[in-house]
Write a protein that holds these residues in place. Structure first.
Motif, short mmCIF file in Angstrom:
data_model
loop_
_atom_site.label_atom_id
_atom_site.label_comp_id
_atom_site.label_asym_id
_atom_site.label_seq_id
_atom_site.Cartn_x
_atom_site.Cartn_y
_atom_site.Cartn_z
N VAL A 123 0.85 -1.19 0.00
CA VAL A 123 0.00 0.00 0.00
C VAL A 123 0.89 1.24 0.00
N THR A 155 -3.18 4.07 -1.85
CA THR A 155 -3.51 3.30 -3.05
C THR A 155 -2.97 1.88 -2.93
N PRO A 156 -3.71 0.90 -3.46
CA PRO A 156 -3.27 -0.50 -3.42
C PRO A 156 -2.31 -0.80 -4.56
N SER A 177 -2.85 -2.93 -6.95
CA SER A 177 -3.62 -3.05 -8.18
C SER A 177 -4.18 -1.69 -8.58
N ALA A 182 -8.02 1.69 -9.22
CA ALA A 182 -8.79 1.18 -8.10
C ALA A 182 -10.01 2.05 -7.82
N TYR A 188 -8.65 -1.48 3.66
CA TYR A 188 -9.41 -1.43 2.41
C TYR A 188 -8.52 -1.74 1.21
N ALA A 189 -7.30 -1.20 1.23
CA ALA A 189 -6.39 -1.38 0.09
C ALA A 189 -5.88 -2.82 0.02
N GLU A 224 -6.93 -5.65 1.58
CA GLU A 224 -7.90 -6.75 1.58
C GLU A 224 -8.92 -6.66 0.44
N TYR A 225 -9.22 -5.44 -0.02
CA TYR A 225 -10.29 -5.28 -1.01
C TYR A 225 -9.87 -4.54 -2.27
N GLY A 226 -8.64 -4.02 -2.32
CA GLY A 226 -8.17 -3.33 -3.51
C GLY A 226 -8.75 -1.95 -3.72
N GLU A 241 -4.09 5.98 -11.28
CA GLU A 241 -4.27 4.86 -10.35
C GLU A 241 -5.65 4.82 -9.72
N LYS A 293 -17.47 -2.48 -6.98
CA LYS A 293 -16.74 -3.41 -7.84
C LYS A 293 -17.72 -4.11 -8.77
#
Length: 243
Positions: free
Chosen positions: A13, A29-30, A32, A35, A61-62, A64-66, A135, A243
């Motif tokens: 992260v 930001t994650p 991936s 996002a 959040y970043a 575990e969930y992207g 991003e 998502k």
């Protein structure tokens, strides 16, 4: 938006501090990208005091969930210039509550409405710049403890796709009118024994929301007693809608 610092954590992260004009903020930001984005509105205590809690939520959040997350310093908080009218309104609220007197609508309006009117355009300006970053891909969610800011933002900002709100603050009558214009999915938290905020007012506000999908999570305990598992419940709510 001007980035002033950057650090990468072991969970990949990335945290970046930024300024939006003179307003401080933080973006997480994650790995991936692009996002979805969650706007996290802090309590009016300053980002410095609230950093640990805000960063913990954002990194969860970043990782575990992207999700990407961003927060802004509220008007009159932290290192931003003091706001005499807000300080006076808070002092009057404390006086009334310590005296055991009822909190009038005039006090609530003076305390909350000027903050909403200043903060909401700032969040919209931040959203303009955040969504321009490669991003960040949208859609956008909102969560925060000053429920009036979230209600007004969800009512006027079409880029907000879902909101997680904490019914833990006093609400002016004008915000009930905004609530009727809110149609996005809502996840609302209520502490049943919140010592500073009337339970019935929170229930009335929930009833006023115009959203077809709205869920109320009521937990026993006072203002600061939100159960830890509500973090995951909120994340799963956003996962369904962002998502």
């Amino acid at each position: 938006m001007h980035f002033t610092s950057e650090q990468r954590f072991d969970d990949d992260v990335v945290e970046r501090e930024f300024t939006l004009g003179e307003i401080p903020g933080i973006l997480w930001t994650p790995a991936s990208a692009p996002a979805p984005l969650i706007l996290i509105c802090p309590p009016p205590l300053g980002l410095g005091k609230m950093y640990s809690r805000l960063a913990g939520r954002a990194r969860y959040y970043a990782a575990e969930y992207g999700f990407a997350s961003a927060t802004l310093e509220l008007p009159g908080s932290g290192d931003r210039p003091r706001w005499a009218a807000a300080d006076q309104a808070r002092a009057e609220l404390r006086r009334v509550m310590e005296a055991g007197e009822p909190v009038s609508g005039e006090i609530i309006d003076a305390l909350v409405l000027p903050l909403v009117e200043r903060a909401v355009p700032e969040w919209q300006a931040a959203l303009d710049d955040l969504l321009a970053l490669p991003e960040i891909g949208g859609p956008v969610g909102y969560e925060g403890g000053i429920i009036s800011i979230g209600v007004r933002l969800a009512a006027v900002e079409p880029r907000i796709a879902a909101a997680c709100l904490f019914a833990g603050s006093l609400v002016p009558a004008a915000i009930f009118e905004d609530a009727r214009q809110v149609t996005v999915p809502l996840h609302v938290l209520l502490q049943w024994d919140d010592e500073g905020n009337p339970r019935q007012a929170a229930l009335d506000l929930f009833d006023a929301f115009g959203s077809k999908e709205k869920t109320l999570h009521a937990n026993m305990g006072g203002h600061t007693g939100v159960p830890p598992y509500e973090l995951d419940a909120g994340a799963r709510f956003f996962a369904r809608h962002l998502k």
